[in-house]
Design an enzyme around this catalytic site. Structure first.
Site, PDB file in Angstrom:
ATOM      1  N   GLY A 639       0.973  -1.249  -0.317  1.00  0.00           N
ATOM      2  CA  GLY A 639       0.055   0.147  -0.314  1.00  0.00           C
ATOM      3  C   GLY A 639       0.891   1.379   0.215  1.00  0.00           C
ATOM      4  O   GLY A 639       2.125   0.992   0.242  1.00  0.00           O
ATOM      5  N   GLY A 641       0.417   5.821   0.476  1.00  0.00           N
ATOM      6  CA  GLY A 641      -0.105   7.132   1.197  1.00  0.00           C
ATOM      7  C   GLY A 641       0.824   8.651   0.322  1.00  0.00           C
ATOM      8  O   GLY A 641       1.409   8.225   0.065  1.00  0.00           O
ATOM      9  N   GLY A 642       0.160   9.644   1.118  1.00  0.00           N
ATOM     10  CA  GLY A 642       0.981  10.120   1.651  1.00  0.00           C
ATOM     11  C   GLY A 642       1.991  10.330   2.078  1.00  0.00           C
ATOM     12  O   GLY A 642       3.257  11.054   1.611  1.00  0.00           O
ATOM     13  N   GLY A 644       3.813   8.043   2.785  1.00  0.00           N
ATOM     14  CA  GLY A 644       4.915   7.048   1.723  1.00  0.00           C
ATOM     15  C   GLY A 644       4.421   5.830   1.368  1.00  0.00           C
ATOM     16  O   GLY A 644       3.306   5.461   1.477  1.00  0.00           O
ATOM     17  N   LYS A 645       4.820   4.835   2.127  1.00  0.00           N
ATOM     18  CA  LYS A 645       4.650   3.204   1.745  1.00  0.00           C
ATOM     19  C   LYS A 645       4.470   2.020   2.281  1.00  0.00           C
ATOM     20  O   LYS A 645       5.219   2.566   3.159  1.00  0.00           O
ATOM     21  CB  LYS A 645       5.526   2.137   0.068  1.00  0.00           C
ATOM     22  CG  LYS A 645       5.764   3.108  -0.650  1.00  0.00           C
ATOM     23  CD  LYS A 645       6.342   2.615  -2.092  1.00  0.00           C
ATOM     24  CE  LYS A 645       6.257   2.930  -3.229  1.00  0.00           C
ATOM     25  NZ  LYS A 645       7.497   2.242  -4.298  1.00  0.00           N
ATOM     26  N   LYS A 660       4.966   0.800   8.121  1.00  0.00           N
ATOM     27  CA  LYS A 660       4.940   2.446   7.263  1.00  0.00           C
ATOM     28  C   LYS A 660       5.646   3.049   7.062  1.00  0.00           C
ATOM     29  O   LYS A 660       6.553   3.833   8.419  1.00  0.00           O
ATOM     30  CB  LYS A 660       3.801   3.226   8.091  1.00  0.00           C
ATOM     31  CG  LYS A 660       2.806   2.562   8.057  1.00  0.00           C
ATOM     32  CD  LYS A 660       1.231   4.012   8.575  1.00  0.00           C
ATOM     33  CE  LYS A 660       0.529   3.840   8.090  1.00  0.00           C
ATOM     34  NZ  LYS A 660      -0.926   4.893   8.511  1.00  0.00           N
ATOM     35  N   ASP A 756     -10.622  10.655  11.865  1.00  0.00           N
ATOM     36  CA  ASP A 756     -10.244  10.283  10.485  1.00  0.00           C
ATOM     37  C   ASP A 756     -11.066   8.605  10.860  1.00  0.00           C
ATOM     38  O   ASP A 756     -10.593   7.984   9.747  1.00  0.00           O
ATOM     39  CB  ASP A 756      -9.474   9.919   9.885  1.00  0.00           C
ATOM     40  CG  ASP A 756      -8.842   9.622   8.111  1.00  0.00           C
ATOM     41  OD1 ASP A 756      -9.928   9.833   7.741  1.00  0.00           O
ATOM     42  OD2 ASP A 756      -8.150   9.336   7.808  1.00  0.00           O
TER      43      ASP A 756
END
Length: 956
Positions: A639, A641-642, A644-645, A660, A756
């Site tokens: 996966g 996202g903003g 990184g990976k 992460k 969130d």
């Protein structure tokens, strides 16, 4: 000079220790006995220590715990000595066609065996009664052999059994049930799979076989010799998803309560002697494949309830005495692909209508009494009206008067390359590489689609296979699917070729891993499209040459051994001295550079220290995480996202983790990163995803979380993960999420606002317990004087609190609003924002408390059913939801109040709010790399500085 000597001495010492042997003496003797009765054992079995050297053998503390030898070309019989492996837990000998003879009675001595898989061998004779002694057995798969005799009643002793597959054998006699002091299959309350098709089973289906306590999802009894009536108790097993009773001699009417099976997706009743009227299946909203062909039903006008089956893809009613006209509303079912109504008494005009399903491919009404057709051409649909009056008119001889259907063939296309010429026995892969693939046939027992010309199905399957192989580190370059066809039993069969990566052939480890993944159902096909499957492997003979030790190398003289041992002792002393020196140098280096590290004191045990003592969240080095993720390999990239990976990793103790890794441009300052870890390190709750550790090393910032194999709630609700969520499970997921939030708001000091909450950030463990994840946007209420935090607006479209958006004042009630949206998602399985419609506004406008289910039938996920007897407490849940999404934060309840209300709803439903669900595995382990739906990423979070994503609020 000394370095070379040290290396040589170390190698010699290693050889001496290995020569001594580590495997338990009894287990070693047993394996040698098995080896003497088998042909074509792996070449590695010439080694001296099975636990270290032998391919397919795994051990724990010198004891053999696993034998997996699928697709190795073994021949011979299974020796009775197998019973001496008292610690054996897994035995898989699948796809060895030359394994013959009976199973020995001593197999029942394997009291710790949990997995017994002997798929597609040539075993014969009766299944021994002693099989019932294996009380730990979870997975029993003996399909596609030559077993005969009756099904042992002792199988009823296997109270933990989850998977029972005895299909495609020569078993006979009746289905065993309990009575007269014996046990039977009705005792297997935890079993989810009864695969007993393609045998010679006879007698009636016992009334006692089924009960409400059963957890069955697949009941496969097709192609046997069963007689008598379908028992009414079948309607009690509401967990069923696939029912195949076709190809028997069942008679009498179909039980009227069969429509209680609202989770059934595929229902096969064809090729029996059933009588009476066809059953009314109204309410079976999950039903996609229905086949009642070739029975003796009484004449009946075409039932209107067919048009209410919203999930229907396939309707097969050949030779069932149907009459009257087919309504055009049938063809408007959005998922409909195939309608076969051959050899009936249907008359009048065939009117497909103008709103027919875009997926419709075939309407076969051959040999009926249709005298007119309204549309002569229907785009992309084959219509067959041969032997109808309309085709006997001299002026009406359209293409629909032929019985021919278009032929279709599929093969995975090349991946933007041109296949080159390969040698005679090699094959070109989709990546245009010549190699020797591992081959076989995938057979799906109840696929829910019939449009075999739809390439989307095969692309999904190819992608799912590749993701599964990558997640298990199998060196696979590509897969090739070809020749889709349906056999006489309705199975969908596909030829499968799996191509190796790096070399032109697989080594034995590769084929063993692939074979085990397909034999023990580790690979999960996309659901619900493909349903239950089995795999039949071809032989593989391209392992390449193995360079083993020569006899002279295997037997060293005593002088060399003694010399090597003395040299090894000297080496150990040198290594010890070198280790002490290296340790002292390391400590000096750490002291020199540690002063600038803000985490330097976190490893201390000084209780007076003012920094967190992270007993559970440990510090990892960059090299640690590099090793655990296989050098951050692409196959472990799950996966992004903003920040990184995200990578999947495996710790030395076998625990899986999600890591992460921040990219350089999104990294925080040292103190900010430390502050975030301090926040995460002080939250510990069973409904929060645990932070296991972090890395602040070599310029990297990484967070290490527990890995949850059942993925996100979003994937479960969308059907992507293959997990079935009934009403009670959804209530428990809502309760778990609420408990996690209540803990953050009311028990953590200072309180934390998540900011969130959404279905993608609710993860499910192996028991479907909900865990709140992704605290990247969380805020701590550090100022006790205030009830809010003034901050830039961040969140996810559809879940964001409108009051927070307008005021930029974040409160705990902002999480409550997001949770209310999540509750609507649990009810409907719809996205909060879809096609310009906002689910909160839509539901508020549709609620009518004077009607059953508050008039929200169109919003309720069909997978749960629409029965008020099933959705107990639905009205209370909706009332609570509406309170949570009040526009004013003050009008919303606290999360602790929400917890109490959901607990009361569960109690009124007869469920225990504190009881966990049984362990469950998802239909897939990973989602597509880079997909925004991955549970550990947050691609769809954003800063809100422009126009509101919400519809304008009506001030009235």
């Amino acid at each position: 000079m000394w370095e070379r000597i040290s290396v040589v001495l170390l190698l010699v010492l290693n050889y001496v220790l290995v020569a001594k042997g580590e495997t338990d003496d009894v287990d070693f003797s047993t394996l040698k006995s098995l080896m003497s009765t088998w042909k074509n054992t792996p070449p590695e079995w010439e080694g001296t220590d099975p636990c270290e050297d032998w391919e397919g053998i795994k051990c724990r503390n010198t004891r053999v715990t696993s034998i997996t030898l699928a697709s190795t070309g073994l021949g011979g019989q299974l020796s009775g000595d197998i019973g001496s492996l008292s610690e054996l837990e897994i035995l898989d000998l699948s796809y060895n066609k030359d394994l013959t003879g009976p199973l020995p009675q001593s197999i029942g001595d394997l009291r710790k065996l949990s997995t017994l898989i002997l798929v597609s061998c040539s075993f014969s004779g009766p299944i021994p009664d002693s099989i019932g002694n294996m009380q730990e057995l979870l997975f029993l798969s003996l399909n596609s052999n030559g077993f005969s005799g009756v099904i042992p009643t002792s199988i009823g002793n296997l109270s933990k059994l989850y998977w029972l597959d005895l299909a495609d054998n020569q078993l006979e006699g009746s289905i065993p049930v309990s009575g007269d002091g014996t046990l039977g299959l009705d005792n297997l309350h935890h079993a989810k799979h009864f695969h007993l098709g393609k045998n010679n089973l006879s007698g009636t289906i016992p009334l006692r076989l089924f009960s409400p306590e059963m957890a069955l999802i697949h009941l496969l009894l097709e192609s046997n010799k069963l007689v008598g009536k379908i028992p009414s108790t079948l309607g009690l097993v509401k967990s069923l998803e696939v029912v195949r009773l076709d190809g028997n001699s069942l008679d009498g009417p179909v039980p009227s309560n069969i429509n209680n099976l609202t989770n059934v997706r595929d229902l096969y009743l064809s090729n029996n002697k059933l009588s009476g009227s066809p059953p009314d299946l109204t309410g079976m909203n999950a039903l996609s494949y229905l086949d009642m062909s070739n029975n003796s039903f009484t004449p009946l006008d075409f039932p209107e309830w067919f048009s209410t089956l919203k999930s229907l893809t396939t309707l097969m009613m050949e030779r069932t005495q149907l009459q009257g006209q087919v309504p055009s509303s049938l063809f408007e079912l959005v998922n409909l692909q195939t309608v076969v109504l051959k050899d009936n008494k249907i008359n009048g005009t065939l009117d497909v209508g103008s709103s027919y399903s875009s997926r419709l491919r075939l309407i076969d009404l051959e040999t009926n009494s249709i005298d007119n057709i309204k549309q002569t051409e229907v785009s992309n649909v084959v219509i067959i009206l041969k032997d109808n009056p309309v085709c006997q008119e001299t002026n009406e001889r359209g293409t629909y008067c032929s019985s021919s259907q278009s032929n279709f063939s599929y093969s995975t296309p090349p991946n933007n390359c041109e296949p080159g010429a390969c040698s005679s026995d090699q094959i070109s892969s989709p990546n245009c590489k010549c190699a020797y693939p591992y081959t076989g046939t995938l057979a799906f027992r109840s696929p829910s689609f019939t449009d075999l010309d739809n390439k989307t199905h095969y692309l999904m399957l190819e992608d799912s296979l590749m993701r599964s192989f990558k997640s298990h580190f199998v060196p696979v370059d590509s897969v090739l699917l070809s020749h889709p066809r349906r056999d006489s039993t309705g199975y969908l069969k596909l030829s499968l070729q799996v191509f190796p990566s790096g070399l032109d052939h697989f080594n034995r480890t590769g084929t063993l891993t692939i074979g085990f993944m397909l034999s023990n159902q580790t690979f999960k096909p996309p659901q619900p499209d493909f349903g239950p499957y089995f795999f039949l492997a071809d032989g593989y003979e391209h392992f390449g040459n193995y360079e083993g030790l020569s006899e002279s190398n295997k037997h060293s003289n005593i002088g060399i051994i003694i010399g090597a041992a003395v040299g090894g002792l000297v080496l150990l002393v040198l290594l010890l001295l070198a280790g002490v020196y290296a340790f002292r140098q390391k400590k000096r280096a750490e002291k020199a550079i540690g002063q600038s590290n803000p985490f330097r004191r976190w490893d201390t045990v000084d209780s007076k220290s003012d920094v967190p003592q992270l007993k559970e969240a440990r510090m990892f080095t960059f090299e640690d995480l590099k090793k655990y993720t296989k050098n951050f390999s692409q196959v472990n990239d799950i996966g992004s996202g903003g920040f990184g990976k995200v990578y999947k990793g495996t710790l030395p103790d076998g625990q899986r983790v999600a890591i992460k890794r921040a990219q350089k441009e999104s990294m925080q300052g040292k103190l900010e990163f430390k502050a975030e870890i301090e926040l995460l390190s002080r939250v510990h709750h069973k409904n929060l995803v645990s932070l296991l550790g972090f890395c602040f090393d070599q310029g990297e910032q990484m967070l290490v979380y527990e890995y949850l194999q059942n993925g996100s709630l979003k994937d479960a609700l969308s059907g992507k993960s293959g997990i079935k969520l009934d009403w009670i499970r959804r209530l428990k997921i809502a309760l778990g999420t609420a408990r996690g939030l209540a803990y953050l708001h009311e028990l953590v000091n200072p309180p934390i606002i998540h900011r969130d909450i959404k279905s993608n950030n609710i993860l499910l463990d192996n028991r479907l317990n909900a865990k709140v994840s992704d605290f990247g946007l969380s805020k701590s209420m550090v100022d006790a004087e205030k009830d809010h935090v003034t901050t830039q607006v961040k969140g996810t479209l559809g879940y964001l609190d409108p009051e927070y958006y307008m005021s930029q004042q974040l409160t705990e009630k902002s999480d409550v609003y997001s949770f209310g949206v999540l509750m609507l998602e649990l009810i409907s399985a719809k996205k909060p924002l879809e096609r310009g419609k906002y689910i909160v506004k839509e539901v508020k406008n549709a609620v009518d408390k004077t009607k059953g289910l508050y008039g929200l039938q169109e919003f309720i996920d069909p997978a749960m059913g629409l029965s008020s007897t099933t959705l107990i407490g639905f009205d209370k849940f909706v009332n609570l939801t509406l309170k949570c999404v009040e526009e004013s934060g003050e009008a919303r309840p606290k999360m602790s109040d929400v917890v109490r209300e959901i607990e009361n709803i569960l109690k009124s439903s007869g469920a225990n709010p504190t009881e966990e669900s049984p362990s469950i595995s998802s239909s897939y382990e990973e989602v597509s790399r880079g997909s925004s739906s991955h549970p550990y990423n947050s691609n769809d979070t954003f800063d809100l500085s422009g126009e509101s994503p919400y519809p304008k609020v009506d001030s009235s």
